[in-house]
Scaffold this motif. Structure first.
Motif, PDB file in Angstrom:
ATOM      1  N   THR A   8       0.825  -1.199   0.000  1.00  0.00           N
ATOM      2  CA  THR A   8       0.000   0.000   0.000  1.00  0.00           C
ATOM      3  C   THR A   8       0.868   1.262   0.000  1.00  0.00           C
ATOM      4  O   THR A   8       0.586   2.239  -0.696  1.00  0.00           O
ATOM      5  N   HIS A   9       1.947   1.248   0.786  1.00  0.00           N
ATOM      6  CA  HIS A   9       2.821   2.415   0.860  1.00  0.00           C
ATOM      7  C   HIS A   9       3.557   2.625  -0.459  1.00  0.00           C
ATOM      8  O   HIS A   9       3.774   3.767  -0.884  1.00  0.00           O
ATOM      9  N   LEU A  10       3.916   1.537  -1.131  1.00  0.00           N
ATOM     10  CA  LEU A  10       4.522   1.655  -2.453  1.00  0.00           C
ATOM     11  C   LEU A  10       3.526   2.244  -3.443  1.00  0.00           C
ATOM     12  O   LEU A  10       3.871   3.104  -4.260  1.00  0.00           O
ATOM     13  N   ASP A  11       2.291   1.769  -3.365  1.00  0.00           N
ATOM     14  CA  ASP A  11       1.257   2.262  -4.280  1.00  0.00           C
ATOM     15  C   ASP A  11       1.033   3.758  -4.093  1.00  0.00           C
ATOM     16  O   ASP A  11       0.881   4.508  -5.067  1.00  0.00           O
ATOM     17  N   ARG A  12       0.997   4.205  -2.851  1.00  0.00           N
ATOM     18  CA  ARG A  12       0.810   5.631  -2.589  1.00  0.00           C
ATOM     19  C   ARG A  12       1.940   6.434  -3.214  1.00  0.00           C
ATOM     20  O   ARG A  12       1.699   7.453  -3.868  1.00  0.00           O
ATOM     21  N   TYR A  13       3.144   5.988  -3.009  1.00  0.00           N
ATOM     22  CA  TYR A  13       4.284   6.715  -3.540  1.00  0.00           C
ATOM     23  C   TYR A  13       4.258   6.743  -5.065  1.00  0.00           C
ATOM     24  O   TYR A  13       4.484   7.788  -5.694  1.00  0.00           O
ATOM     25  N   ARG A  14       3.948   5.589  -5.673  1.00  0.00           N
ATOM     26  CA  ARG A  14       3.944   5.513  -7.133  1.00  0.00           C
ATOM     27  C   ARG A  14       2.859   6.393  -7.748  1.00  0.00           C
ATOM     28  O   ARG A  14       3.020   6.910  -8.855  1.00  0.00           O
ATOM     29  N   MET A  15       1.759   6.594  -7.023  1.00  0.00           N
ATOM     30  CA  MET A  15       0.703   7.460  -7.532  1.00  0.00           C
ATOM     31  C   MET A  15       1.104   8.934  -7.477  1.00  0.00           C
ATOM     32  O   MET A  15       0.577   9.762  -8.219  1.00  0.00           O
ATOM     33  N   LEU A  16       2.033   9.260  -6.595  1.00  0.00           N
ATOM     34  CA  LEU A  16       2.469  10.647  -6.461  1.00  0.00           C
ATOM     35  C   LEU A  16       3.583  11.011  -7.442  1.00  0.00           C
ATOM     36  O   LEU A  16       3.792  12.184  -7.745  1.00  0.00           O
ATOM     37  N   VAL A  17       4.298  10.005  -7.913  1.00  0.00           N
ATOM     38  CA  VAL A  17       5.438  10.226  -8.803  1.00  0.00           C
ATOM     39  C   VAL A  17       5.132   9.597 -10.153  1.00  0.00           C
ATOM     40  O   VAL A  17       4.901   8.400 -10.252  1.00  0.00           O
ATOM     41  N   SER A  18       5.114  10.387 -11.185  1.00  0.00           N
ATOM     42  CA  SER A  18       4.839   9.870 -12.525  1.00  0.00           C
ATOM     43  C   SER A  18       5.938   8.905 -12.946  1.00  0.00           C
ATOM     44  O   SER A  18       7.097   9.051 -12.545  1.00  0.00           O
ATOM     45  N   PRO A  19       5.584   7.896 -13.760  1.00  0.00           N
ATOM     46  CA  PRO A  19       6.614   6.955 -14.215  1.00  0.00           C
ATOM     47  C   PRO A  19       7.724   7.692 -14.957  1.00  0.00           C
ATOM     48  O   PRO A  19       7.474   8.640 -15.697  1.00  0.00           O
ATOM     49  N   ALA A  20       8.965   7.248 -14.726  1.00  0.00           N
ATOM     50  CA  ALA A  20      10.089   7.829 -15.468  1.00  0.00           C
ATOM     51  C   ALA A  20       9.902   7.540 -16.952  1.00  0.00           C
ATOM     52  O   ALA A  20       9.266   6.551 -17.325  1.00  0.00           O
ATOM     53  N   PRO A  21      10.412   8.410 -17.810  1.00  0.00           N
ATOM     54  CA  PRO A  21      10.279   8.166 -19.248  1.00  0.00           C
ATOM     55  C   PRO A  21      10.788   6.769 -19.622  1.00  0.00           C
ATOM     56  O   PRO A  21      11.884   6.374 -19.220  1.00  0.00           O
ATOM     57  N   GLY A  22       9.963   6.043 -20.344  1.00  0.00           N
ATOM     58  CA  GLY A  22      10.342   4.702 -20.761  1.00  0.00           C
ATOM     59  C   GLY A  22      10.082   3.617 -19.734  1.00  0.00           C
ATOM     60  O   GLY A  22      10.312   2.434 -20.000  1.00  0.00           O
ATOM     61  N   ARG A  23       9.564   4.015 -18.551  1.00  0.00           N
ATOM     62  CA  ARG A  23       9.393   3.019 -17.490  1.00  0.00           C
ATOM     63  C   ARG A  23       8.317   1.988 -17.829  1.00  0.00           C
ATOM     64  O   ARG A  23       8.471   0.813 -17.530  1.00  0.00           O
ATOM     65  N   MET A  24       7.219   2.413 -18.453  1.00  0.00           N
ATOM     66  CA  MET A  24       6.173   1.446 -18.783  1.00  0.00           C
ATOM     67  C   MET A  24       6.688   0.415 -19.780  1.00  0.00           C
ATOM     68  O   MET A  24       6.426  -0.781 -19.636  1.00  0.00           O
ATOM     69  N   THR A  25       7.437   0.866 -20.762  1.00  0.00           N
ATOM     70  CA  THR A  25       8.013  -0.070 -21.736  1.00  0.00           C
ATOM     71  C   THR A  25       8.959  -1.043 -21.051  1.00  0.00           C
ATOM     72  O   THR A  25       8.933  -2.260 -21.321  1.00  0.00           O
ATOM     73  N   ALA A  26       9.782  -0.529 -20.143  1.00  0.00           N
ATOM     74  CA  ALA A  26      10.726  -1.385 -19.424  1.00  0.00           C
ATOM     75  C   ALA A  26      10.001  -2.403 -18.555  1.00  0.00           C
ATOM     76  O   ALA A  26      10.382  -3.573 -18.490  1.00  0.00           O
ATOM     77  N   ALA A  27       8.928  -1.956 -17.868  1.00  0.00           N
ATOM     78  CA  ALA A  27       8.169  -2.872 -17.019  1.00  0.00           C
ATOM     79  C   ALA A  27       7.534  -3.985 -17.842  1.00  0.00           C
ATOM     80  O   ALA A  27       7.481  -5.149 -17.406  1.00  0.00           O
ATOM     81  N   LEU A  28       7.043  -3.642 -19.026  1.00  0.00           N
ATOM     82  CA  LEU A  28       6.482  -4.672 -19.910  1.00  0.00           C
ATOM     83  C   LEU A  28       7.533  -5.714 -20.287  1.00  0.00           C
ATOM     84  O   LEU A  28       7.259  -6.919 -20.285  1.00  0.00           O
ATOM     85  N   LEU A  29       8.723  -5.248 -20.607  1.00  0.00           N
ATOM     86  CA  LEU A  29       9.805  -6.170 -20.950  1.00  0.00           C
ATOM     87  C   LEU A  29      10.151  -7.066 -19.763  1.00  0.00           C
ATOM     88  O   LEU A  29      10.399  -8.272 -19.924  1.00  0.00           O
ATOM     89  N   GLU A  30      10.151  -6.484 -18.563  1.00  0.00           N
ATOM     90  CA  GLU A  30      10.445  -7.266 -17.356  1.00  0.00           C
ATOM     91  C   GLU A  30       9.368  -8.309 -17.102  1.00  0.00           C
ATOM     92  O   GLU A  30       9.661  -9.464 -16.766  1.00  0.00           O
TER      93      GLU A  30
END
Length: 224
Positions: free
Chosen positions: A157-179
């Protein structure tokens, strides 16, 4: 109001407040008015107060005597703890998934990953994150351990809160998909060790360094 109805109202108030806190609709440090929440939900203050006390035990709300009720700021120590707990459980899960996943479970994982790819292409961050959770939950189900994801959800939950406050770094969604793709391929090919290594890599990239957190959103994060 009957006791059963009060219980239902308390549950509704709890879900409402929790979702708004995690989604950053209520920012860390912001004041909560039980009166205003009760009016918004169309209920008395009693179930809202019960919900506030419940959320206080989860360290999402802080009640300060004679000062007020506030959404807690995010503690770097809580993020570290969440990463530790999540890592330990998910490494075990992904190894078991590589040993046990059946045809239907693998098809389900592929389907979630395809939908997450669509969300990334559309730039839908909220959907992308939700589907990321679905992917990890599907891994737990594939391992024959669906209950483990419930254990992961509370500290994350604490990770989720933090991630909602900070936009993904450029290219992060693509990297997460690859992972996620690397994890899935290791599960498909029945390599528990490779699956665990792919998961370690993925979890290391879930959030930026905690020192970066202090610099990016100092008003939302505690000093320790």
């Amino acid at each position: 109001m009957k006791a059963e109805n009060i219980s239902d109202a308390s549950s509704r108030a709890y879900q409402f407040l929790r979702e708004r806190i995690v989604a950053a609709g209520l920012k860390p440090g912001s004041r909560i008015s039980e009166h205003d929440i009760a009016a918004e939900l169309g209920m008395s203050r009693t179930p809202v107060h019960d919900a506030v006390l419940r959320l206080a035990t989860e360290q999402l709300i802080e009640v300060r005597p004679r000062a007020g009720t506030f959404v807690t700021r995010i503690a770097p120590a809580a993020l570290e703890e969440a990463l530790l707990v999540r890592g330990a459980l998910e490494l075990m899960v992904v190894e078991k998934a590589a040993e046990r996943a059946g045809i239907d479970a693998l098809a389900g994982l592929r389907a979630v990953l395809a939908r997450q790819s669509d969300a990334a292409r559309e730039g839908d961050v909220a959907a992308f994150r939700q589907l990321g959770d679905e992917f990890h939950a599907a891994l737990a189900a594939a391992a024959g351990m669906p209950g483990v994801w419930s254990l992961v959800r509370q500290p994350k939950t604490h990770l989720d809160r933090y991630r909602m406050l900070v936009s993904p770094a450029p290219g992060r969604m693509t990297a997460a998909l690859l992972e996620h793709g690397d994890i899935l391929r290791a599960v498909e090919t029945r390599h528990p060790g490779r699956a665990a290594q792919a998961m370690r890599t993925h979890l290391r990239h879930l959030v930026p360094g905690l020192n970066v957190a202090l610099a990016l959103k100092p008003e939302y994060v505690t000093a320790r």
